[in-house]
Design a protein around this motif. Structure first.
Motif, PDB file in Angstrom:
ATOM      1  N   UNK A  45      -5.216   8.702   0.740  1.00 20.96           N
ATOM      2  CA  UNK A  45      -3.801   8.324   0.936  1.00 20.96           C
ATOM      3  C   UNK A  45      -3.700   6.948   1.612  1.00 20.96           C
ATOM      4  N   UNK A  46      -4.502   6.023   1.120  1.00 21.18           N
ATOM      5  CA  UNK A  46      -4.520   4.686   1.716  1.00 21.18           C
ATOM      6  C   UNK A  46      -3.253   3.920   1.362  1.00 21.18           C
ATOM      7  N   UNK A  47      -2.638   3.282   2.344  1.00 21.23           N
ATOM      8  CA  UNK A  47      -1.486   2.416   2.145  1.00 21.23           C
ATOM      9  C   UNK A  47      -1.834   1.026   2.665  1.00 21.23           C
ATOM     10  N   UNK A  48      -1.728   0.000   1.835  1.00 24.29           N
ATOM     11  CA  UNK A  48      -2.088  -1.345   2.291  1.00 24.29           C
ATOM     12  C   UNK A  48      -1.200  -1.812   3.430  1.00 24.29           C
ATOM     13  N   UNK A  49      -1.761  -2.623   4.295  1.00 21.35           N
ATOM     14  CA  UNK A  49      -0.999  -3.305   5.334  1.00 21.35           C
ATOM     15  C   UNK A  49      -0.304  -4.491   4.675  1.00 21.35           C
ATOM     16  N   UNK A  50       0.987  -4.361   4.431  1.00 16.92           N
ATOM     17  CA  UNK A  50       1.690  -5.356   3.626  1.00 16.92           C
ATOM     18  C   UNK A  50       1.718  -6.729   4.290  1.00 16.92           C
ATOM     19  N   UNK A  51       1.805  -6.762   5.614  1.00 20.52           N
ATOM     20  CA  UNK A  51       1.845  -8.057   6.295  1.00 20.52           C
ATOM     21  C   UNK A  51       0.537  -8.803   6.113  1.00 20.52           C
ATOM     22  N   UNK A  52      -0.579  -8.083   6.349  1.00 17.84           N
ATOM     23  CA  UNK A  52      -1.883  -8.719   6.182  1.00 17.84           C
ATOM     24  C   UNK A  52      -2.114  -9.091   4.720  1.00 17.84           C
ATOM     25  N   UNK A  53      -1.658  -8.226   3.820  1.00 23.18           N
ATOM     26  CA  UNK A  53      -1.834  -8.465   2.389  1.00 23.18           C
ATOM     27  C   UNK A  53      -1.088  -9.729   1.961  1.00 23.18           C
ATOM     28  N   UNK A  54       0.109  -9.891   2.469  1.00 22.20           N
ATOM     29  CA  UNK A  54       0.915 -11.057   2.113  1.00 22.20           C
ATOM     30  C   UNK A  54       0.291 -12.345   2.637  1.00 22.20           C
ATOM     31  N   UNK A  55      -0.196 -12.307   3.883  1.00 20.69           N
ATOM     32  CA  UNK A  55      -0.819 -13.493   4.457  1.00 20.69           C
ATOM     33  C   UNK A  55      -2.066 -13.900   3.679  1.00 20.69           C
ATOM     34  N   UNK A  56      -2.856 -12.906   3.284  1.00 24.19           N
ATOM     35  CA  UNK A  56      -4.113 -13.197   2.602  1.00 24.19           C
ATOM     36  C   UNK A  56      -3.881 -13.749   1.198  1.00 24.19           C
ATOM     37  N   UNK A  57      -2.837 -13.264   0.527  1.00 26.75           N
ATOM     38  CA  UNK A  57      -2.640 -13.630  -0.884  1.00 26.75           C
ATOM     39  C   UNK A  57      -1.549 -14.662  -1.100  1.00 26.75           C
ATOM     40  N   UNK A  58      -0.770 -14.967  -0.035  1.00 25.63           N
ATOM     41  CA  UNK A  58       0.384 -15.855  -0.138  1.00 25.63           C
ATOM     42  C   UNK A  58       1.432 -15.302  -1.095  1.00 25.63           C
ATOM     43  N   UNK A  59       1.498 -13.991  -1.178  1.00 32.86           N
ATOM     44  CA  UNK A  59       2.546 -13.320  -1.943  1.00 32.86           C
ATOM     45  C   UNK A  59       3.327 -12.419  -0.999  1.00 32.86           C
ATOM     46  N   UNK A  60       4.543 -12.051  -1.421  1.00 35.14           N
ATOM     47  CA  UNK A  60       5.353 -11.148  -0.602  1.00 35.14           C
ATOM     48  C   UNK A  60       5.247  -9.702  -1.056  1.00 35.14           C
ATOM     49  N   UNK A  61       4.749  -9.498  -2.277  1.00 35.56           N
ATOM     50  CA  UNK A  61       4.675  -8.167  -2.882  1.00 35.56           C
ATOM     51  C   UNK A  61       6.064  -7.516  -2.933  1.00 35.56           C
ATOM     52  N   UNK A  62       7.016  -8.344  -3.344  1.00 33.49           N
ATOM     53  CA  UNK A  62       8.398  -7.893  -3.543  1.00 33.49           C
ATOM     54  C   UNK A  62       8.810  -8.226  -4.971  1.00 33.49           C
ATOM     55  N   UNK A  63       9.356  -7.243  -5.670  1.00 32.24           N
ATOM     56  CA  UNK A  63       9.894  -7.420  -7.021  1.00 32.24           C
ATOM     57  C   UNK A  63      11.383  -7.093  -6.970  1.00 32.24           C
ATOM     58  N   UNK A  64      12.187  -7.886  -7.660  1.00 33.24           N
ATOM     59  CA  UNK A  64      13.636  -7.658  -7.698  1.00 33.24           C
ATOM     60  C   UNK A  64      14.063  -7.201  -9.088  1.00 33.24           C
ATOM     61  N   UNK A  65      14.908  -6.188  -9.132  1.00 36.52           N
ATOM     62  CA  UNK A  65      15.519  -5.729 -10.388  1.00 36.52           C
ATOM     63  C   UNK A  65      16.909  -6.344 -10.464  1.00 36.52           C
ATOM     64  N   UNK A  66      17.098  -7.287 -11.398  1.00 37.69           N
ATOM     65  CA  UNK A  66      18.371  -7.995 -11.536  1.00 37.69           C
ATOM     66  C   UNK A  66      19.184  -7.366 -12.657  1.00 37.69           C
ATOM     67  N   UNK A  67      20.457  -7.083 -12.381  1.00 32.74           N
ATOM     68  CA  UNK A  67      21.272  -6.389 -13.371  1.00 32.74           C
ATOM     69  C   UNK A  67      22.751  -6.718 -13.208  1.00 32.74           C
ATOM     70  N   UNK A  68      23.449  -6.648 -14.327  1.00 36.38           N
ATOM     71  CA  UNK A  68      24.912  -6.604 -14.376  1.00 36.38           C
ATOM     72  C   UNK A  68      25.236  -5.830 -15.641  1.00 36.38           C
ATOM     73  N   UNK A  69      25.019  -4.538 -15.588  1.00 37.79           N
ATOM     74  CA  UNK A  69      25.140  -3.666 -16.763  1.00 37.79           C
ATOM     75  C   UNK A  69      26.128  -2.558 -16.450  1.00 37.79           C
ATOM     76  N   UNK A  70      27.127  -2.343 -17.315  1.00 35.94           N
ATOM     77  CA  UNK A  70      28.171  -1.357 -16.996  1.00 35.94           C
ATOM     78  C   UNK A  70      27.733   0.091 -17.127  1.00 35.94           C
ATOM     79  N   UNK A  71      26.608   0.364 -17.766  1.00 36.59           N
ATOM     80  CA  UNK A  71      26.187   1.752 -17.984  1.00 36.59           C
ATOM     81  C   UNK A  71      25.360   2.244 -16.811  1.00 36.59           C
TER      82      UNK A  71
END
Length: 335
Positions: A45-71
């Motif tokens: 049940x390993x969970x990465x340390x997101x802060x350390x992961x971001x610093x090491x890779x220069x990524x935020x590990x954040x994805x955005x779902x963009x939408x404007x859909x009426x359904x």
């Protein structure tokens, strides 16, 4: 005790760098090693340390779902799939509702990217076809995956052969004996609306049935627009014996209007939709529709995006399967 990266590496018999490569979906790891590391990650049940992961890779590990859909039904399914992929790859999901068609989408996505340091976007229709928005993302070097875009060339994400799916659905209505078939279109900003309308027209032409503009009503992929369009079609001097609505929400609106008018479905009016969202199974009678794997589409598009984030040009445009769902809302027209 928190499980550390070192613990996973020791249990799997590999280096910490190899564990990191597996977690980040990077190349240069054999499939056998990848499976062994993933089994240890799951077991501990390993969970990465997101802060350390971001610093090491220069990524935020954040994805955005963009939408404007009426359904709402469609969006909930897409969102569920995107969230599933983010959990698998240890990413955070940010929801990004934007205003389409008023020149504000670019400013809203730019602000979101600056606030959250988003690594990439999953776009839903009609944002997938906004060329100005796509140009902004390209110029800003912000990776994105598109769900059901009109243009596939040079893009990653998922698509379904909606034109072929509608032809199959229309052949079902024709085989039942329907010749006067109404159609409720979606908004013209959606590629899906055009593909589905094109499938409707092509099948009629192949069957030798003249296209009648009076049998086509405008909709917005919402329940309310389905109600308005159904009233328009059923008020015709010679109303249709079947109505193909461009999505399930609008088809549910047709069923509501038929009930208010005392029309029995499917004995006096056949109704079908598209998407196979939960509403198609929850209403009575249950809805004949086309199943596109909406949740899987969200998941697959996100996985292709994450591939591209880690290894540019590695993502692809994946064609997903569809399936006709024959249920209680369609039957032969009554004499």
């Amino acid at each position: 005790m928190r499980v550390r990266l070192e613990d996973v590496a020791e249990a799997a018999g590999v280096s910490m760098k190899t564990v990191s490569r597996v977690l980040n979906q990077e190349p240069r790891v054999s499939e056998q090693t990848r499976r062994r590391v993933q089994e240890v990650v799951d077991r501990l049940h390993y969970k990465p340390n997101l802060s350390a992961r971001s610093l090491a890779s220069r990524r935020t590990f954040v994805v955005a779902l963009a939408y404007d859909n009426p359904s709402r039904n469609y969006l909930m399914q897409i969102q569920g799939g995107v969230l599933e992929a983010c959990r698998e790859r240890h990413y955070t999901l940010v929801l990004a509702p934007v205003t389409y068609g008023e020149g504000r989408a670019i400013a809203e996505l730019r602000e979101l990217a600056n606030q959250h340091g988003v690594d990439g976007f999953v776009l839903t229709p009609p944002l997938t076809d906004d060329m100005e928005l796509l140009g902004f993302l390209d110029d800003a070097a912000l990776p994105f995956a598109s769900i059901a875009p009109r243009t596939h060339r040079g893009r990653i994400g998922v698509t379904v052969d909606e034109h072929a799916a509608v032809c199959e659905l229309m052949h079902h209505l024709l085989a039942l004996g329907h010749r006067r078939i109404g159609h409720i279109k979606g908004p013209p900003t959606h590629g899906a609306a055009e593909w589905r309308h094109a499938g409707y027209r092509e099948t009629l032409r192949e069957a030798g049935i003249a296209y009648d503009p009076a049998l086509v009503a405008k909709g917005e992929f919402t329940f309310e627009s389905g109600v308005a369009a159904a009233n328009q079609l059923l008020d015709l001097p010679e109303p249709p014996t079947a109505i193909f609505a461009g999505n399930d929400d609008m088809a549910a609106g047709v069923i509501r209007v038929a009930g208010e008018r005392g029309l029995r479905i499917p004995q006096q009016l056949s109704v079908c939709g598209f998407d196979d969202t939960p509403i198609s199974r929850h209403i009575f009678p249950s809805l004949t529709t086309v199943r596109q794997p909406t949740r899987d589409m969200g998941r697959t598009a996100t996985l292709e995006l994450i591939k591209t984030i880690h290894t540019p040009d590695s993502g692809a445009m994946v064609q997903m399967p569809y399936a006709l769902q024959l249920r209680e809302s369609t039957a032969a027209p009554s004499t």
